[in-house]
Design an enzyme around this catalytic site. Structure first.
Site, PDB file in Angstrom:
ATOM      1  N   CYS A  18       1.670 -27.221  36.286  1.00 26.14           N
ATOM      2  CA  CYS A  18       2.805 -28.380  36.877  1.00 26.14           C
ATOM      3  C   CYS A  18       3.715 -28.265  35.911  1.00 26.14           C
ATOM      4  O   CYS A  18       3.855 -27.715  34.602  1.00 26.14           O
ATOM      5  CB  CYS A  18       2.148 -29.424  37.130  1.00 26.14           C
ATOM      6  N   CYS A 102       4.070 -36.561  30.222  1.00 24.95           N
ATOM      7  CA  CYS A 102       4.736 -36.085  31.249  1.00 24.95           C
ATOM      8  C   CYS A 102       5.575 -37.395  31.790  1.00 24.95           C
ATOM      9  O   CYS A 102       5.219 -38.248  31.945  1.00 24.95           O
ATOM     10  CB  CYS A 102       3.589 -35.614  32.427  1.00 24.95           C
ATOM     11  N   HIS A 130     -10.466 -42.235  30.745  1.00 18.77           N
ATOM     12  CA  HIS A 130      -9.573 -41.199  30.731  1.00 18.77           C
ATOM     13  C   HIS A 130      -8.398 -41.200  30.009  1.00 18.77           C
ATOM     14  O   HIS A 130      -7.983 -42.562  30.187  1.00 18.77           O
ATOM     15  CB  HIS A 130      -9.212 -40.869  32.230  1.00 18.77           C
ATOM     16  N   GLU A 132      -5.327 -40.844  30.225  1.00 21.08           N
ATOM     17  CA  GLU A 132      -4.013 -41.435  30.836  1.00 21.08           C
ATOM     18  C   GLU A 132      -4.236 -42.709  31.207  1.00 21.08           C
ATOM     19  O   GLU A 132      -3.263 -43.471  31.185  1.00 21.08           O
ATOM     20  CB  GLU A 132      -3.813 -40.449  32.189  1.00 21.08           C
ATOM     21  N   THR A 171      -2.383 -40.454  37.850  1.00 24.61           N
ATOM     22  CA  THR A 171      -1.571 -39.476  38.735  1.00 24.61           C
ATOM     23  C   THR A 171      -2.220 -38.425  39.050  1.00 24.61           C
ATOM     24  O   THR A 171      -1.690 -37.703  39.892  1.00 24.61           O
ATOM     25  CB  THR A 171      -0.240 -38.785  37.575  1.00 24.61           C
ATOM     26  N   SER A 230      -9.181 -34.107  34.895  1.00 21.08           N
ATOM     27  CA  SER A 230      -9.094 -34.871  36.093  1.00 21.08           C
ATOM     28  C   SER A 230      -8.679 -34.160  37.411  1.00 21.08           C
ATOM     29  O   SER A 230      -9.478 -34.267  38.434  1.00 21.08           O
ATOM     30  CB  SER A 230      -8.646 -36.288  36.144  1.00 21.08           C
ATOM     31  N   ASN A 231      -7.499 -33.624  37.547  1.00 23.18           N
ATOM     32  CA  ASN A 231      -6.811 -33.149  38.524  1.00 23.18           C
ATOM     33  C   ASN A 231      -7.930 -31.926  38.965  1.00 23.18           C
ATOM     34  O   ASN A 231      -7.909 -31.790  40.222  1.00 23.18           O
ATOM     35  CB  ASN A 231      -5.551 -32.891  38.283  1.00 23.18           C
TER      36      ASN A 231
HETATM   37  O1  0K2 Z   1      -5.869 -33.941  35.066  1.00 24.31           O
HETATM   38  P1  0K2 Z   1      -6.063 -34.605  33.710  1.00 24.31           P
HETATM   39  O2  0K2 Z   1      -5.029 -35.991  33.819  1.00 24.31           O
HETATM   40  O3  0K2 Z   1      -7.362 -34.830  33.191  1.00 24.31           O
HETATM   41  O4  0K2 Z   1      -5.264 -33.788  32.744  1.00 24.31           O
HETATM   42  P2  0K2 Z   1      -5.099 -32.142  32.695  1.00 24.31           P
HETATM   43  O5  0K2 Z   1      -6.187 -31.340  33.007  1.00 24.31           O
HETATM   44  O6  0K2 Z   1      -4.626 -31.845  31.363  1.00 24.31           O
HETATM   45  O7  0K2 Z   1      -3.676 -31.758  33.488  1.00 24.31           O
HETATM   46  C1  0K2 Z   1      -2.409 -32.350  32.944  1.00 24.31           C
HETATM   47  C2  0K2 Z   1      -1.980 -33.491  33.678  1.00 24.31           C
HETATM   48  C3  0K2 Z   1      -1.762 -34.363  32.526  1.00 24.31           C
HETATM   49  C4  0K2 Z   1      -1.268 -35.785  33.072  1.00 24.31           C
HETATM   50  O8  0K2 Z   1      -1.063 -35.940  34.152  1.00 24.31           O
HETATM   51 FE1  SF4 Z   2       1.481 -32.436  35.834  1.00 26.74          FE
HETATM   52 FE2  SF4 Z   2       0.213 -34.749  35.165  1.00 26.74          FE
HETATM   53 FE3  SF4 Z   2       2.825 -34.486  35.188  1.00 26.74          FE
HETATM   54 FE4  SF4 Z   2       1.614 -34.459  37.464  1.00 26.74          FE
HETATM   55  S1  SF4 Z   2       1.758 -36.090  36.112  1.00 26.74           S
HETATM   56  S2  SF4 Z   2       3.497 -33.279  36.973  1.00 26.74           S
HETATM   57  S3  SF4 Z   2      -0.236 -33.379  37.063  1.00 26.74           S
HETATM   58  S4  SF4 Z   2       1.453 -33.537  33.787  1.00 26.74           S
END
Ligand code: 0K2
Ligand code: SF4
Length: 317
Positions: A18, A102, A130, A132, A171, A230-231
């Protein structure tokens, strides 16, 4: 030679990186160019071993706390965001700091602070521990934010004043599960304030939408992503909930459970927001090694989001 079995490979789009991940990786690379190695990074810049290993090879050093880095080297904060105490500690030690949070996570931090300033008690929908969630809750003084992880938590919440509440979310949650939690909050606290729906970002939403669209046509779905992402984990859950009988999270092609997908004629493939496309290509190649593969893209959205890197990296050294 026996012919290889036919396989329809549904390839989700959007998938993979992303805009926030792309920016976070670029930030570490630019920091290395600007200040040379080593540049310290607090926490995995994004939750992916391939990404982390590649940056480590270029001179990034990953630590879990600011105190683990020397004060005379730059420190980058990961895409997931950090509690207010983290930049404060770096400032205290007079460190050069670069924030790779982000911008869509920062937006949630700002919302959280605004609700608090308006005298509302804040509820965070997210996963305990987590980074975030820790970072967003850490925008307010300790103990100020109530965490809700699922619908059941809503019933037992002890709030200061049911008429003075607001919520924010992580998010990267499941869009559908979060809608249920928000509905439960609104049912118990009709005056609660919050975003129109939740704070789930465009990338999380789009990747879940593509998986939902292809799930009914897939006998199995493979999600490239890390166990701490997580995502990515949400994509596995969404695949199963949307009717796909088997879904597996794999970090690389080497983790494909070939026995579990034996005999299938349709597979779906996607990747979490932190998984590089090269890993997706390796999975496709591995499938081609065993099947006669026909690729069918499943395109449910187009993405053109881009974020600028922080000013400190746009200025000469
Ligand atoms: O999905 P997660 O928040 O665990 O993080 P990543 O797998 O590192 O993906 C990037 C999203 C980071 C923040 O939203
Ligand atoms: Fe990517 Fe996290 Fe930002 Fe969404 S909030 S655009 S998953 S880094």
């Amino acid at each position: 030679m026996t012919p290889r079995p036919a396989l329809v490979l549904h390839l989700a789009a959007p998938r993979g990186f992303c805009a926030g991940v792309d920016r976070a990786i670029r930030i570490v690379e630019l920091a290395l160019e600007k200040w040379g190695a080593p540049v310290f990074v607090r926490h995995e810049i994004v939750h992916n071993r391939t990404v982390v290993d590649a940056l480590r090879a270029k001179g990034a050093v990953f630590v879990e706390e600011v105190a683990d880095a020397p004060a005379d080297r730059p420190i980058v904060f990961s895409a997931h965001g950090v509690a207010k105490s983290v930049p404060a500690e770096a400032a205290e030690r007079d460190m050069i700091q670069v924030d790779a949070t982000c911008p869509l996570v920062t937006k949630v931090h700002i919302e959280a602070a605004r609700h608090h300033e308006n005298g509302l008690q804040l509820i965070m929908i997210g996963h305990a521990g987590h980074p975030e969630t820790v970072g967003t809750m850490g925008q307010l003084p300790p103990g100020e934010v109530l965490l809700v992880e699922d619908v059941a938590d809503v019933a037992t919440l002890g709030v200061r004043d049911p008429d003075r509440l607001a919520f924010v979310t992580q998010t990267t949650l499941s869009v559908d599960d979060t809608a249920d939690i928000v509905a439960a909050l609104q049912a118990r606290f009709p005056a609660i304030r919050g975003p129109a729906r939740e704070d789930i970002c465009y990338a999380t939403t789009n990747r879940q939408m593509a998986v939902k669209a292809m799930a009914p046509s897939c006998e199995a779905i493979l999600v490239v992503g890390a166990p701490n992402s997580s995502n990515s984990r949400r994509l596995v859950e969404v695949a199963k909930k949307a009717g796909c009988p088997y879904a597996q999270l794999i970090q690389t092609a080497a983790e494909i459970d070939w026995r579990a997908i034996e005999g299938v004629s349709s597979i779906g493939l996607t990747a979490g927001a932190s998984a590089p496309e090269e890993l997706v290509n390796e999975v496709i190649e591995a499938l081609r090694g065993r099947y006669d593969v026909t690729v069918r893209p499943v395109v449910t959205a187009e993405e053109d989001v881009e974020f600028k890197v922080p000013r400190i990296l746009r200025e000469p050294a």
